[in-house]
Scaffold this motif. Structure first.
Motif, PDB file in Angstrom:
ATOM      1  N   GLU A 190       0.814  -1.210   0.000  1.00 17.03           N
ATOM      2  CA  GLU A 190       0.000   0.000   0.000  1.00 17.03           C
ATOM      3  C   GLU A 190       0.851   1.265   0.000  1.00 17.03           C
ATOM      4  OE1 GLU A 190      -2.809  -0.981   3.044  1.00 17.03           O
ATOM      5  OE2 GLU A 190      -3.716  -2.367   1.601  1.00 17.03           O
ATOM      6  N   GLU A 191       1.943   1.210   0.741  1.00 15.97           N
ATOM      7  CA  GLU A 191       2.862   2.347   0.742  1.00 15.97           C
ATOM      8  C   GLU A 191       3.428   2.568  -0.662  1.00 15.97           C
ATOM      9  OE1 GLU A 191       5.438   2.944   4.334  1.00 15.97           O
ATOM     10  OE2 GLU A 191       6.940   2.345   2.851  1.00 15.97           O
ATOM     11  N   ALA A 192       3.758   1.465  -1.330  1.00 14.67           N
ATOM     12  CA  ALA A 192       4.308   1.558  -2.685  1.00 14.67           C
ATOM     13  C   ALA A 192       3.316   2.227  -3.628  1.00 14.67           C
ATOM     14  CB  ALA A 192       4.683   0.172  -3.190  1.00 14.67           C
ATOM     15  N   VAL A 193       2.049   1.802  -3.563  1.00 14.62           N
ATOM     16  CA  VAL A 193       1.026   2.368  -4.450  1.00 14.62           C
ATOM     17  C   VAL A 193       0.802   3.839  -4.123  1.00 14.62           C
ATOM     18  CG1 VAL A 193      -1.393   2.221  -5.158  1.00 14.62           C
ATOM     19  CG2 VAL A 193      -0.084   0.136  -4.739  1.00 14.62           C
ATOM     20  N   TYR A 194       0.866   4.164  -2.822  1.00 12.35           N
ATOM     21  CA  TYR A 194       0.607   5.535  -2.406  1.00 12.35           C
ATOM     22  C   TYR A 194       1.710   6.474  -2.882  1.00 12.35           C
ATOM     23  CZ  TYR A 194      -0.989   9.391   0.460  1.00 12.35           C
ATOM     24  OH  TYR A 194      -1.459  10.603   0.866  1.00 12.35           O
ATOM     25  N   VAL A 215       0.875   3.332 -11.616  1.00 14.66           N
ATOM     26  CA  VAL A 215      -0.200   3.925 -10.829  1.00 14.66           C
ATOM     27  C   VAL A 215      -0.490   5.293 -11.439  1.00 14.66           C
ATOM     28  CG1 VAL A 215      -0.981   4.600  -8.539  1.00 14.66           C
ATOM     29  CG2 VAL A 215       0.660   2.722  -8.795  1.00 14.66           C
ATOM     30  N   GLU A 216      -1.609   5.372 -12.196  1.00 18.66           N
ATOM     31  CA  GLU A 216      -1.906   6.598 -12.951  1.00 18.66           C
ATOM     32  C   GLU A 216      -2.698   7.558 -12.081  1.00 18.66           C
ATOM     33  OE1 GLU A 216      -0.597   6.846 -15.860  1.00 18.66           O
ATOM     34  OE2 GLU A 216      -0.337   4.819 -16.635  1.00 18.66           O
ATOM     35  N   ALA A 217      -1.999   8.203 -11.155  1.00 16.59           N
ATOM     36  CA  ALA A 217      -2.675   9.180 -10.291  1.00 16.59           C
ATOM     37  C   ALA A 217      -1.730  10.341 -10.070  1.00 16.59           C
ATOM     38  CB  ALA A 217      -3.055   8.533  -8.968  1.00 16.59           C
ATOM     39  N   PRO A 218      -2.266  11.549  -9.853  1.00 17.33           N
ATOM     40  CA  PRO A 218      -1.391  12.703  -9.657  1.00 17.33           C
ATOM     41  C   PRO A 218      -0.569  12.552  -8.378  1.00 17.33           C
ATOM     42  CG  PRO A 218      -3.679  13.259  -9.171  1.00 17.33           C
ATOM     43  CD  PRO A 218      -3.696  11.911  -9.800  1.00 17.33           C
ATOM     44  N   THR A 219       0.627  13.112  -8.406  1.00 15.58           N
ATOM     45  CA  THR A 219       1.495  13.124  -7.225  1.00 15.58           C
ATOM     46  C   THR A 219       1.697  14.579  -6.824  1.00 15.58           C
ATOM     47  OG1 THR A 219       2.650  11.256  -8.201  1.00 15.58           O
ATOM     48  CG2 THR A 219       3.696  12.296  -6.317  1.00 15.58           C
ATOM     49  N   PRO A 220       1.587  14.972  -5.556  1.00 19.66           N
ATOM     50  CA  PRO A 220       1.120  14.193  -4.410  1.00 19.66           C
ATOM     51  C   PRO A 220      -0.306  13.693  -4.601  1.00 19.66           C
ATOM     52  CG  PRO A 220       2.053  16.293  -3.700  1.00 19.66           C
ATOM     53  CD  PRO A 220       1.940  16.331  -5.180  1.00 19.66           C
ATOM     54  N   ARG A 221      -0.653  12.636  -3.895  1.00 19.46           N
ATOM     55  CA  ARG A 221      -1.947  12.001  -4.057  1.00 19.46           C
ATOM     56  C   ARG A 221      -3.067  12.896  -3.548  1.00 19.46           C
ATOM     57  NH1 ARG A 221       0.588   8.876  -7.492  1.00 19.46           N
ATOM     58  NH2 ARG A 221       1.252   6.861  -6.689  1.00 19.46           N
ATOM     59  N   PHE A 225      -7.169   9.215  -1.342  1.00 20.68           N
ATOM     60  CA  PHE A 225      -6.687   8.349  -2.417  1.00 20.68           C
ATOM     61  C   PHE A 225      -6.701   6.884  -2.009  1.00 20.68           C
ATOM     62  CE2 PHE A 225      -2.937   6.421  -4.667  1.00 20.68           C
ATOM     63  CZ  PHE A 225      -3.539   6.346  -5.915  1.00 20.68           C
ATOM     64  N   ARG A 226      -6.455   6.651  -0.714  1.00 23.96           N
ATOM     65  CA  ARG A 226      -6.367   5.254  -0.257  1.00 23.96           C
ATOM     66  C   ARG A 226      -7.705   4.526  -0.354  1.00 23.96           C
ATOM     67  NH1 ARG A 226      -2.448   7.426   3.251  1.00 23.96           N
ATOM     68  NH2 ARG A 226      -0.450   6.339   3.116  1.00 23.96           N
ATOM     69  N   ASP A 233      -7.358  -1.429  -6.617  1.00 21.85           N
ATOM     70  CA  ASP A 233      -7.069  -2.334  -7.737  1.00 21.85           C
ATOM     71  C   ASP A 233      -5.561  -2.500  -7.920  1.00 21.85           C
ATOM     72  OD1 ASP A 233      -9.721  -2.578  -8.081  1.00 21.85           O
ATOM     73  OD2 ASP A 233      -9.869  -1.295  -9.868  1.00 21.85           O
ATOM     74  N   ALA A 234      -4.859  -1.372  -7.859  1.00 23.85           N
ATOM     75  CA  ALA A 234      -3.394  -1.431  -8.037  1.00 23.85           C
ATOM     76  C   ALA A 234      -2.769  -2.274  -6.924  1.00 23.85           C
ATOM     77  CB  ALA A 234      -2.801  -0.031  -8.053  1.00 23.85           C
ATOM     78  N   ALA A 235      -3.203  -2.028  -5.687  1.00 28.12           N
ATOM     79  CA  ALA A 235      -2.646  -2.769  -4.554  1.00 28.12           C
ATOM     80  C   ALA A 235      -2.928  -4.257  -4.701  1.00 28.12           C
ATOM     81  CB  ALA A 235      -3.221  -2.242  -3.242  1.00 28.12           C
ATOM     82  N   GLU A 236      -4.154  -4.554  -5.144  1.00 26.19           N
ATOM     83  CA  GLU A 236      -4.552  -5.950  -5.336  1.00 26.19           C
ATOM     84  C   GLU A 236      -3.675  -6.625  -6.393  1.00 26.19           C
ATOM     85  OE1 GLU A 236      -8.369  -8.475  -4.639  1.00 26.19           O
ATOM     86  OE2 GLU A 236      -7.613  -6.659  -3.736  1.00 26.19           O
ATOM     87  N   ALA A 237      -3.508  -5.937  -7.531  1.00 27.75           N
ATOM     88  CA  ALA A 237      -2.718  -6.493  -8.632  1.00 27.75           C
ATOM     89  C   ALA A 237      -1.285  -6.772  -8.181  1.00 27.75           C
ATOM     90  CB  ALA A 237      -2.729  -5.531  -9.819  1.00 27.75           C
ATOM     91  N   ILE A 238      -0.727  -5.816  -7.422  1.00 28.24           N
ATOM     92  CA  ILE A 238       0.659  -5.971  -6.974  1.00 28.24           C
ATOM     93  C   ILE A 238       0.768  -7.108  -5.954  1.00 28.24           C
ATOM     94  CG2 ILE A 238       2.530  -4.828  -5.722  1.00 28.24           C
ATOM     95  CD1 ILE A 238       1.348  -2.187  -7.013  1.00 28.24           C
TER      96      ILE A 238
END
Lengths: 250, 254
Positions: A190-194, A215-221, A225-226, A233-238
């Motif tokens: 989860e930290e990785a996705v965040y 992970v197609e999301a703006p940074t900072p989140r 976002f969590r 989905d990203a966390a699940e896939a990873i």
């Protein structure tokens, strides 16, 4: 925007007596991007990081580094502060070793400490800092040289959940100002996705890539976002990929 | 609990002294065999000036030896920490020096230093025993800096002297102070042993007072000298312990 800061090209690392630790492994790091390396213990994540830092050479393969010595910073899992130095002196150390005049180095160190929220603890010794504060000081030391490449080796692993989330947000805020390329190693999906725009899953030793997730999301989140489907989905896939890679090796 | 732990040793020592005193007066033991505690106290008071002077002599020689050993051990440790080959070369000699009992080398050193200068022999021997703990502490300290800090120094392109002054020496401080504390006790032992072996009154330290009193069967004076020696060693130990505590407090930052 697409210049490569550092790259590992088919690198392999053997440790005498322990066999192969890493590879073959490829990673091209574009300026300003954040990449997370996720994998089980002993998968060569830290080895990959040391190759990128130039602290170690590969047994086979090539390491390309556009960021020079003074432009690369590393943060380790433990804060790694010198207990006999104040927070300011610790943070000023990389500048002083590079020949920056002491007064200027100290001034920039105080500035860096303020940036990570330690403005009130500039004279404190590491022993007087909490775990989270010491990690912030360590981060300030990494940032004081304005690096183009920032390497983080499980920097939040020893911290509690609240502290690690706060630090993750602070790190992303800092990233937005200077936009260094960041590679950070973590156990925590989860930290990785965040944090990261790209999450690379590594197999147990010898570490190879088991695929990457963008992970197609703006940074900072954005806030909340969590709880988004994208995050889950990203966390699940990873997680699935990580489980498959670990199973395949067992 | 605190008061009890303070009172317990005082009570025990007091009780033992009472038994001792009582036994001496009931059994009428000859004073040369076992003097009563009161006789020892009397000897202490009567010989106070000369005992103090002898204690100072022994202390001065031990401290002189400690300084010499520190300088020598520090320089050697520095060289050893910088070069593996030098480490290999020097180690066996240092260990050999450490495992050889000081009593065995003492006569040799007394011959070399000259029978006319027993104080030189005493300082040399005390320095030999004090050398090893400082040397091994310093070597261990100089080579035990945090591995990740060493990596950071690599990353920052630190020069060898920067690494030594800013990382390895400060990292070694706790080990060096600990070594010096152990060495201070050994230096006193070394000084006393050496004076015994020298066997002449040239240095007039506490060991000589013990020898002299023993030769004349003045057992109470002998006890007085031993007590003075124990007291002096304890004070030196406490001083170095306090020094270590302060140094470590500074080093750790609390």
């Amino acid at each position: 925007m697409t210049d490569v800061v550092a790259a590992l090209l088919a690198v392999e690392v053997d440790y005498p007596g322990r066999g192969k630790a890493l590879g073959p492994f490829d990673l091209a790091l574009v300026s300003g991007e954040i990449v997370a390396l996720v994998g089980p213990s002993g998968c060569g994540k830290s080895t990959a990081l040391r190759l990128l830092a130039g602290l170690e050479g590969p047994t086979r393969g090539t390491v390309r580094r556009a960021a020079g010595r003074g432009e690369t910073s590393v943060v380790f899992q433990s804060p790694t502060l010198a207990p006999w130095l104040s927070a300011t002196a610790n943070v000023a150390l990389p500048l002083e070793l590079a020949g920056v005049a002491k007064a200027e180095a100290r001034a920039r160190a105080v500035e860096a400490l303020a940036r990570v929220g330690l403005g009130a603890a500039v004279n404190a010794r590491p022993a007087q800092l909490s775990g989270g504060m010491a990690m912030r000081a360590s981060l300030a030391r990494a940032l004081v040289t304005s690096p183009r490449l920032l390497l983080l080796d499980e920097p939040f692993a020893a911290l509690d959940e609240i502290t690690r989330r706060a630090l993750a947000d602070d790190l992303l805020a800092i990233w937005r100002e200077a936009r260094p390329a960041i590679v950070f190693v973590t156990h925590n999906v989860e930290e990785a996705v965040y944090m990261a725009g790209r999450v690379i899953v590594m197999t147990p030793g010898p570490g190879r890539s088991a695929g990457e997730t963008r992970v197609e999301a703006p940074t900072p989140r954005p806030s909340g976002f969590r709880t988004t489907a994208l995050f889950r989905d990203a966390a699940e896939a990873i997680s699935d990929r990580l489980a498959a890679a670990t199973r395949a090796a067992a | 609990m605190n008061r009890l732990s303070f009172l317990a040793p005082v009570a025990l020592i007091g009780a033992l002294l009472l038994i001792w005193q009582g036994a001496c007066s009931i059994l009428h033991t000859p004073e040369y065999l076992l003097p009563a505690p009161t006789a020892i106290v009397l000897a202490l008071i009567l010989n106070a000036p000369i005992l103090a002077l002898s204690a100072w002599r022994t202390l001065a020689m031990a401290l002189e030896a400690l300084v010499a050993a520190s300088v020598f051990a520090a320089v050697l440790a520095l060289l050893v920490s910088l070069s593996r080959t030098l480490d290999r070369a020097i180690r066996p000699l240092a260990v050999a020096l450490q495992v050889t009992p000081v009593v065995a080398i003492a006569p040799l050193v007394v011959i070399w230093a000259g029978v006319d200068h027993p104080d030189r022999a005493i300082v040399a021997l005390a320095a030999i025993v004090a050398f090893f703990p400082i040397f091994s502490g310093a070597v261990r300290g100089l080579t035990s800096a945090d591995l990740d800090l060493e990596r950071l120094f690599d990353l920052y392109g630190a020069r060898p002297w920067q690494r030594l002054l800013r990382l390895r020496l400060p990292s070694a401080l706790p080990f060096i102070v600990e070594g010096a504390k152990v060495a201070s006790g050994l230096a006193i032992i070394g000084a006393v042993v050496a004076e015994f072996v020298a066997g002449s009154g040239g240095a007039e330290g506490l060991a000589w007072r013990i020898l002299e009193a023993g030769n004349r069967l003045r057992t109470a004076e002998m006890f007085a000298a031993i007590l003075t020696l124990a007291l002096m060693a304890a004070v030196v130990h406490l001083c170095f312990q306090a020094l270590e505590k302060r140094a470590l407090a500074w080093w750790r930052g609390r």
